[in-house]
Design a protein around this motif. Structure first.
Motif, PDB file in Angstrom:
ATOM      1  N   TRP A   1       0.830  -1.203   0.000  1.00 26.10           N
ATOM      2  CA  TRP A   1       0.000   0.000   0.000  1.00 26.10           C
ATOM      3  C   TRP A   1       0.860   1.248   0.000  1.00 26.10           C
ATOM      4  O   TRP A   1       1.779   1.393   0.807  1.00 26.10           O
ATOM      5  N   HIS A   2       0.533   2.149  -0.923  1.00 23.24           N
ATOM      6  CA  HIS A   2       1.238   3.426  -1.063  1.00 23.24           C
ATOM      7  C   HIS A   2       0.280   4.538  -0.669  1.00 23.24           C
ATOM      8  O   HIS A   2      -0.804   4.663  -1.267  1.00 23.24           O
ATOM      9  N   PHE A   3       0.647   5.337   0.311  1.00 21.10           N
ATOM     10  CA  PHE A   3      -0.183   6.486   0.667  1.00 21.10           C
ATOM     11  C   PHE A   3       0.330   7.677  -0.128  1.00 21.10           C
ATOM     12  O   PHE A   3       1.486   8.082   0.017  1.00 21.10           O
ATOM     13  N   VAL A   4      -0.530   8.230  -1.009  1.00 19.38           N
ATOM     14  CA  VAL A   4      -0.060   9.273  -1.938  1.00 19.38           C
ATOM     15  C   VAL A   4      -0.693  10.638  -1.691  1.00 19.38           C
ATOM     16  O   VAL A   4      -0.337  11.601  -2.360  1.00 19.38           O
ATOM     17  N   GLY A   5      -1.646  10.748  -0.742  1.00 16.35           N
ATOM     18  CA  GLY A   5      -2.386  11.994  -0.585  1.00 16.35           C
ATOM     19  C   GLY A   5      -1.854  12.886   0.522  1.00 16.35           C
ATOM     20  O   GLY A   5      -0.920  12.522   1.234  1.00 16.35           O
ATOM     21  N   ARG A   6      -2.490  14.066   0.646  1.00 15.44           N
ATOM     22  CA  ARG A   6      -2.135  14.957   1.752  1.00 15.44           C
ATOM     23  C   ARG A   6      -2.356  14.208   3.056  1.00 15.44           C
ATOM     24  O   ARG A   6      -3.353  13.517   3.211  1.00 15.44           O
TER      25      ARG A   6
END
Ligand SMILES: *Cc1c(COP(=O)(O)O)cnc(C)c1O
Length: 231
Positions: free
Chosen positions: A79-84
């Protein structure tokens, strides 16, 4: 078309784009990681794409990502967290995210490190850089990048892996990603393990690949249009 067939067709088309872009840039497709940005789409779509061989998925809101990651825990996805990201979400994000692409301030780096240590996990971090000074899109100013990168590199529970950026709408993606590649080269000179460049989305992935992206983050071209912009 039914959803499984639709996803298989859009993945095949996207894969052709990636292969062509890599060939045009004289690069090996194997150097590039496709992160499927599944925000707003159900866990069933993620499971379907996992069945087609994808392992890396991106999300941008903890409230949505945490239950999806829990539901699909058996699939051994990355899982990649890409948001603010807000500091109060860091304990949760650190419990399931393998990579966080959006670390852009010291407080966030410290909170994420604390969360990772508490969860007894190691979280890979990309520092998000701003290419136009617009605080709305997030990202550290390039002048403050060396200090933030050093902080991440020294923070227990985190591993500094490179940079992330979103091309500003008012700039040519080519120019934005060329600038990012320059910043990435300087970062790598200081931190040899930090060679990842997360750049390129559905509309501009070719330009990102031409400028050395190691990770492209693709939502729309793979899963279709989202009902509204969610970050
Ligand atoms: C939503 C999102 C993407 C995917 O964008 P598409 O245009 O749908 O490919 C990539 N990166 C970030 C940071 C996002 O929030």
């Amino acid at each position: 078309m039914r959803r499984p067939g639709e996803l298989a067709a859009s993945l095949a088309a996207l894969e052709r784009r990636l292969v062509v872009a890599c060939a045009a840039a004289n690069r090996d497709r194997a150097e590039l990681t496709l992160v499927a940005v599944s925000k707003t789409f159900p866990a069933a779509d993620v499971a379907e794409l996992a069945g087609l061989g994808l392992r890396d998925f991106g999300e941008s809101r903890d409230q949505e990502a945490a239950p999806k990651a829990a539901e699909l825990a058996g699939l051994a996805l990355r899982w990649h967290f890409v948001g603010r990201l807000q500091t109060n979400k860091c304990p949760s994000v650190a419990s399931y995210a393998d990579v966080v692409h959006s670390v852009d301030r010291p407080r966030l780096a410290r909170a994420l490190g604390r969360g990772a240590r508490r969860a007894e996990r190691r979280v890979e971090v990309l520092v998000q850089v701003s290419l136009d000074g617009d605080p709305g899109r997030g990202g550290v100013e390039p002048s403050q990048l060396p200090a933030l990168a050093a902080l991440v590199a020294g923070e227990g529970g985190l591993r500094l892996r490179g940079l992330m950026a979103v091309a500003p709408p008012a700039q040519q993606p080519e120019a934005a990603f060329a600038r990012l590649a320059g910043l990435a080269g300087r970062l790598r000179a200081e931190h040899p393990q930090a060679g990842w460049i997360s750049a390129g989305m559905s509309v501009d992935l070719e330009a990102a690949i031409a400028h050395g992206a190691t990770h492209v983050r693709v939502g729309t071209a793979l899963l279709g249009g989202r009902p509204r912009v969610v970050r």
